[in-house]
Design a protein around this motif. Structure first.
Motif, PDB file in Angstrom:
ATOM      1  N   TYR A 196       0.804  -1.234   0.000  1.00 16.98           N
ATOM      2  CA  TYR A 196       0.000   0.000   0.000  1.00 16.98           C
ATOM      3  C   TYR A 196       0.832   1.277   0.000  1.00 16.98           C
ATOM      4  O   TYR A 196       0.318   2.359  -0.298  1.00 16.98           O
ATOM      5  CB  TYR A 196      -0.931  -0.004   1.219  1.00 16.98           C
ATOM      6  CG  TYR A 196      -0.192  -0.061   2.548  1.00 16.98           C
ATOM      7  CD1 TYR A 196       0.196   1.096   3.208  1.00 16.98           C
ATOM      8  CD2 TYR A 196       0.111  -1.291   3.137  1.00 16.98           C
ATOM      9  CE1 TYR A 196       0.868   1.023   4.411  1.00 16.98           C
ATOM     10  CE2 TYR A 196       0.773  -1.370   4.341  1.00 16.98           C
ATOM     11  CZ  TYR A 196       1.159  -0.192   4.982  1.00 16.98           C
ATOM     12  OH  TYR A 196       1.824  -0.241   6.164  1.00 16.98           O
ATOM     13  N   SER A 197       2.138   1.228   0.341  1.00 18.71           N
ATOM     14  CA  SER A 197       2.907   2.484   0.396  1.00 18.71           C
ATOM     15  C   SER A 197       4.382   2.199   0.237  1.00 18.71           C
ATOM     16  O   SER A 197       4.839   1.078   0.474  1.00 18.71           O
ATOM     17  CB  SER A 197       2.668   3.207   1.721  1.00 18.71           C
ATOM     18  OG  SER A 197       3.202   2.465   2.805  1.00 18.71           O
ATOM     19  N   ASN A 198       5.142   3.235  -0.159  1.00 17.83           N
ATOM     20  CA  ASN A 198       6.597   3.174  -0.239  1.00 17.83           C
ATOM     21  C   ASN A 198       7.167   4.436   0.394  1.00 17.83           C
ATOM     22  O   ASN A 198       6.607   5.542   0.252  1.00 17.83           O
ATOM     23  CB  ASN A 198       7.077   3.077  -1.684  1.00 17.83           C
ATOM     24  CG  ASN A 198       6.722   1.732  -2.305  1.00 17.83           C
ATOM     25  OD1 ASN A 198       6.866   0.712  -1.661  1.00 17.83           O
ATOM     26  ND2 ASN A 198       6.238   1.757  -3.543  1.00 17.83           N
ATOM     27  N   THR A 199       8.294   4.298   1.104  1.00 17.43           N
ATOM     28  CA  THR A 199       8.915   5.485   1.726  1.00 17.43           C
ATOM     29  C   THR A 199       9.619   6.359   0.693  1.00 17.43           C
ATOM     30  O   THR A 199       9.840   7.546   0.923  1.00 17.43           O
ATOM     31  CB  THR A 199       9.918   5.034   2.788  1.00 17.43           C
ATOM     32  OG1 THR A 199      10.890   4.171   2.177  1.00 17.43           O
ATOM     33  CG2 THR A 199       9.202   4.256   3.900  1.00 17.43           C
ATOM     34  N   LYS A 200       9.954   5.762  -0.438  1.00 14.51           N
ATOM     35  CA  LYS A 200      10.538   6.542  -1.532  1.00 14.51           C
ATOM     36  C   LYS A 200      10.159   5.893  -2.851  1.00 14.51           C
ATOM     37  O   LYS A 200       9.682   4.757  -2.881  1.00 14.51           O
ATOM     38  CB  LYS A 200      12.053   6.627  -1.399  1.00 14.51           C
ATOM     39  CG  LYS A 200      12.765   5.297  -1.589  1.00 14.51           C
ATOM     40  CD  LYS A 200      14.277   5.479  -1.553  1.00 14.51           C
ATOM     41  CE  LYS A 200      14.997   4.173  -1.859  1.00 14.51           C
ATOM     42  NZ  LYS A 200      16.468   4.351  -1.923  1.00 14.51           N
ATOM     43  N   ARG A 201      10.373   6.590  -3.929  1.00 17.00           N
ATOM     44  CA  ARG A 201      10.021   6.068  -5.241  1.00 17.00           C
ATOM     45  C   ARG A 201      11.068   5.058  -5.686  1.00 17.00           C
ATOM     46  O   ARG A 201      12.264   5.280  -5.581  1.00 17.00           O
ATOM     47  CB  ARG A 201       9.947   7.207  -6.258  1.00 17.00           C
ATOM     48  CG  ARG A 201       9.476   6.737  -7.657  1.00 17.00           C
ATOM     49  CD  ARG A 201       9.395   7.921  -8.621  1.00 17.00           C
ATOM     50  NE  ARG A 201      10.738   8.391  -8.951  1.00 17.00           N
ATOM     51  CZ  ARG A 201      11.509   7.879  -9.898  1.00 17.00           C
ATOM     52  NH1 ARG A 201      11.073   6.877 -10.610  1.00 17.00           N
ATOM     53  NH2 ARG A 201      12.711   8.376 -10.130  1.00 17.00           N
ATOM     54  N   HIS A 202      10.554   3.870  -6.210  1.00 15.92           N
ATOM     55  CA  HIS A 202      11.418   2.841  -6.770  1.00 15.92           C
ATOM     56  C   HIS A 202      11.050   2.651  -8.237  1.00 15.92           C
ATOM     57  O   HIS A 202       9.873   2.598  -8.600  1.00 15.92           O
ATOM     58  CB  HIS A 202      11.244   1.516  -6.020  1.00 15.92           C
ATOM     59  CG  HIS A 202      11.701   1.574  -4.588  1.00 15.92           C
ATOM     60  ND1 HIS A 202      13.017   1.419  -4.214  1.00 15.92           N
ATOM     61  CD2 HIS A 202      10.992   1.799  -3.441  1.00 15.92           C
ATOM     62  CE1 HIS A 202      13.112   1.521  -2.903  1.00 15.92           C
ATOM     63  NE2 HIS A 202      11.881   1.760  -2.403  1.00 15.92           N
ATOM     64  N   THR A 203      12.069   2.531  -9.069  1.00 13.41           N
ATOM     65  CA  THR A 203      11.818   2.491 -10.516  1.00 13.41           C
ATOM     66  C   THR A 203      11.191   1.178 -10.974  1.00 13.41           C
ATOM     67  O   THR A 203      10.495   1.132 -11.981  1.00 13.41           O
ATOM     68  CB  THR A 203      13.129   2.708 -11.285  1.00 13.41           C
ATOM     69  OG1 THR A 203      14.081   1.731 -10.841  1.00 13.41           O
ATOM     70  CG2 THR A 203      13.678   4.108 -11.024  1.00 13.41           C
ATOM     71  N   GLY A 204      11.429   0.045 -10.250  1.00 10.40           N
ATOM     72  CA  GLY A 204      10.848  -1.232 -10.645  1.00 10.40           C
ATOM     73  C   GLY A 204      11.876  -2.162 -11.259  1.00 10.40           C
ATOM     74  O   GLY A 204      13.045  -2.143 -10.875  1.00 10.40           O
TER      75      GLY A 204
END
Length: 691
Positions: free
Chosen positions: A116-124
């Motif tokens: 449901y959430s991420n502490t920072k953006r991850h590209t995948g």
């Protein structure tokens, strides 16, 4: 763009035969994936090919066991990799991508999910999948080729060295070593490549066939070398197959005995080898001779006269071993010997088998009380054993419990008994003990199961009876003297005489099948003065199921002596003393009384016509102050010893017969002396049961 192309060329260069099929990447790549993102992807390789995934970038949220965001890869439904976090390209190339392979012709599946959430953006993640030929010869150790393997795109094939050919399975290399030598009366046969090492995966069969009156004999060379395991098992093997059976397998360094008589004009010599070994093999010389009959006509027998072999026209007596009998045309006979003659074909005629004596299923009564232990289908042949016991705890085994099938076809015990044992009722042992004292006249009520042998008769004349086994009861003759054989009903397993209906689960209702009054009992037509031989047997219409509330009483020893003051217990549903006089009791009551002296018993009361009652040696009298049997107790038991805890087994010493009226206060009852009738009881029952 140039960097991606360079990476792709670098990856594809590792497999020149790989064909790029497409890309697979996480949603939103490379801008980053959103919460609750997911992806499901699946592809399959064609036959003879494998599918692989090559990841060039991986940047996911890291977590323990990848429980938050993760990419999972499956091969044919089996999980092969779970990935999360961030991986460098070199790590992906060295430790991750080599694992992401399908099986030959198999499928790869990939699933991705984010939480449901991420502490920072991850590209995948991003990767590409390729399809390439599967090299069965190099990568599949189970390709099955025993010599040469050749790979081609989409498959492979096998080939063999010079002198070998592919078997029908298209994988095994073998040699052409089968030969039909029918018609030849002599010659040589050897393992393939003899005297060099024989070929692997050989399956050779040499067929020999000559005229019916001849037999083939085989002479083996002493130079014999067929592969054998250290524990003596044949790895490679030589077998001699004849219509009557197979000789062998033979292996090791010891050849079969020479000459080897086959007793047959038609023989297959079969040799097989596995894919390993450098053994030399064998060679043999075959020739023919007139057929002879073997020394053993049939297994488990001896021939008389005894010779190593027999020629045409010779006749012998065949005797089966102890415990074996002749079987002619599928039927076991009682004979253990027959005569037979040697034929030109080398066959004994007639030729019957000697088979173990079969004692058959033991003769067990159909009542189901006596049972076999352990099996409903026991082995019943010579020397087989069976064990017997009683199915119910209310019976005990009378006789031996273990029997062996003997040579005469009989079941015999260790003590030499051929009669089967019997299950005899456990008698005189109630499961509930009597601990209190009372009297029939207004006395103590019995508890259920305290006096389990006492049966109630309600009509045509109220009285009692005693169960003496599961099919027979005994009572006073005068209770049943005017009753037809099949019209008497008795009740057991109860203490309350009002509960004789079938709706009461503990009550056992019994009907009579036959009533046998003692032959010396005399019915009085006028006022009775003689109750001598006042005893009768009742055969029940069916066997009763014994239980804690319905058990038999023991018969006394015939040589038992009654002594003065000996204590016993009487019971009954007869008259008892109530508040308004004497009334019929609906509850079973009991009392402990003592045997009176002979002098007191001989002082008999008089009838209303002033005739004195007759006392005989077939009677005794007993009583106690305030305790006595009474009217309608007739036929009930007097048991010894007195009912008390630890005194069993109890015996039926007397049967309530007659006495002065209860109201006159003498407290003296007269009882049929059962010990005088034990032989009559047993003989009568035995005679009727055997008829």
């Amino acid at each position: 763009m140039m960097l991606r192309l360079s990476l792709l060329l670098l990856l594809l260069s590792h497999s020149a035969s790989s064909m790029l099929l497409g890309w697979v990447e996480s949603p939103g790549y490379p801008s980053g994936y959103l919460p609750h993102a997911s992806l499901n992807w699946s592809r399959c390789a064609p036959k003879g090919h494998i599918l692989s995934i090559r990841l060039i970038h991986l940047d996911l949220e890291d977590s323990q066991d990848c429980e938050n965001d993760a990419v999972k890869v499956y091969s044919n439904g089996n999980l092969i990799s779970v990935l999360c976090g961030e991986r460098e390209f070199e790590e992906l190339q060295s430790s991750v991508n080599p694992l992401l392979l399908s099986s030959s012709g198999g499928c790869l599946s990939l699933s991705f999910h984010s939480d449901y959430s991420n502490t920072k953006r991850h590209t995948g993640f991003r990767g590409f999948y390729t399809n390439r030929d599967f090299d069965e010869c190099h990568d599949d150790p189970d390709n099955g080729c025993t010599q040469f393997c050749h790979n081609f795109i989409g498959g492979y094939y096998c080939s063999c060295r010079h002198g070998y050919h592919l078997d029908q399975d298209k994988h095994t290399c073998t040699v052409s070593c089968s030969e039909d030598l029918s018609g030849l009366k002599q010659g040589y046969i050897s393992s393939p490549s003899w005297p060099a090492s024989y070929a692997e995966n050989a399956n050779c069969q040499h067929t020999l066939s000559v005229d019916d009156h001849l037999q083939l004999e085989l002479h083996f060379s002493e130079d014999f070398d067929v592969e054998q395991s250290p524990d003596g098992q044949c790895i490679d093997a030589l077998r001699i197959e004849t219509p009557s059976g197979t000789l062998g397998p033979f292996c090791g360094h010891t050849p079969p005995p020479s000459p080897l008589l086959t007793h047959s004009n038609h023989v297959h010599i079969r040799f097989t080898s596995d894919g390993f070994g450098t053994n030399k093999g064998f060679t043999l010389h075959f020739k023919t001779r007139d057929k002879v009959c073997p020394a053993v006509v049939t297994p488990h027998s001896t021939a008389t006269p005894q010779q190593p072999e027999y020629h045409q026209g010779q006749t012998v007596a065949v005797t089966c071993e102890l415990g074996y009998v002749v079987n002619t045309q599928g039927t076991q006979t009682l004979s253990s010997q027959y005569m037979t003659t040697c034929q030109t074909t080398g066959i004994w005629t007639p030729n019957y088998i000697c088979e173990p004596v079969d004692c058959g299923f033991p003769n067990i009564p159909e009542d189901g009380i006596l049972q076999l232990v352990g099996s409903d289908n026991p082995h019943t042949q010579y020397k087989d054993q069976i064990q017997l016991n009683c199915r119910s705890k209310y019976y005990t085994l009378e006789g031996d419990d273990t029997y062996t099938c003997n040579a005469n076809g009989e079941w015999i015990s260790s003590r030499g008994k051929t009669e089967m044992p019997k299950c005899v009722e456990v008698c005189g042992t109630p499961e509930r003990q009597t601990t209190s004292v009372g009297r029939i006249l207004g006395g103590q009520n019995a508890n259920l199961g305290q006096i389990p042998w006492h049966l109630l008769i309600k009509s045509p004349r109220r009285g009692g009876a005693s169960l003496i086994n599961d099919r027979w009861a005994v009572t006073a003759a005068h209770v049943v003297e005017n009753v037809e054989d099949t019209s008497l009903r008795l009740y057991g397993g109860l203490v309350d005489g009002r509960t004789t209906s079938n709706r009461f689960s503990n009550v056992v209702v019994m009907d009579s099948e036959r009533i046998i009054i003692h032959p010396n009992y005399v019915k009085d037509t006028a006022e009775r003065t003689n109750f001598d031989n006042d005893i009768a047997l009742i055969r029940l219409a069916s066997r009763v199921n014994l239980g804690p509330n319905l058990l038999p009483i023991c018969l006394p020893e015939a040589n038992r002596t009654l002594v003065e003051h000996e204590q016993g217990t009487i019971s009954g549903w007869g008259k008892t003393e109530g508040t308004t006089g004497f009334v019929t009791s609906y509850m079973l009551k009991y009392a402990h009384i003592g045997v009176y002296s002979l002098t007191r018993c001989q002082d008999t009361p008089s009838t209303s016509n002033r005739k004195r009652m007759i006392f005989t040696n077939n009677m005794f009298c007993a009583g106690a102050p305030g305790k006595d049997s009474c009217q309608k107790d007739s036929g009930g038991p007097f048991v010894s010893p007195m009912l008390s805890e630890g005194s069993e087994p109890y015996s039926l010493t007397g049967i309530v017969s007659w006495g002065p009226p209860c109201r006159d206060g003498q407290h003296k009852g007269y009882y049929t002396k059962v010990k005088n009738y034990v032989d009559w009881i047993k003989d009568t029952i035995d005679k009727i049961e055997k008829s």
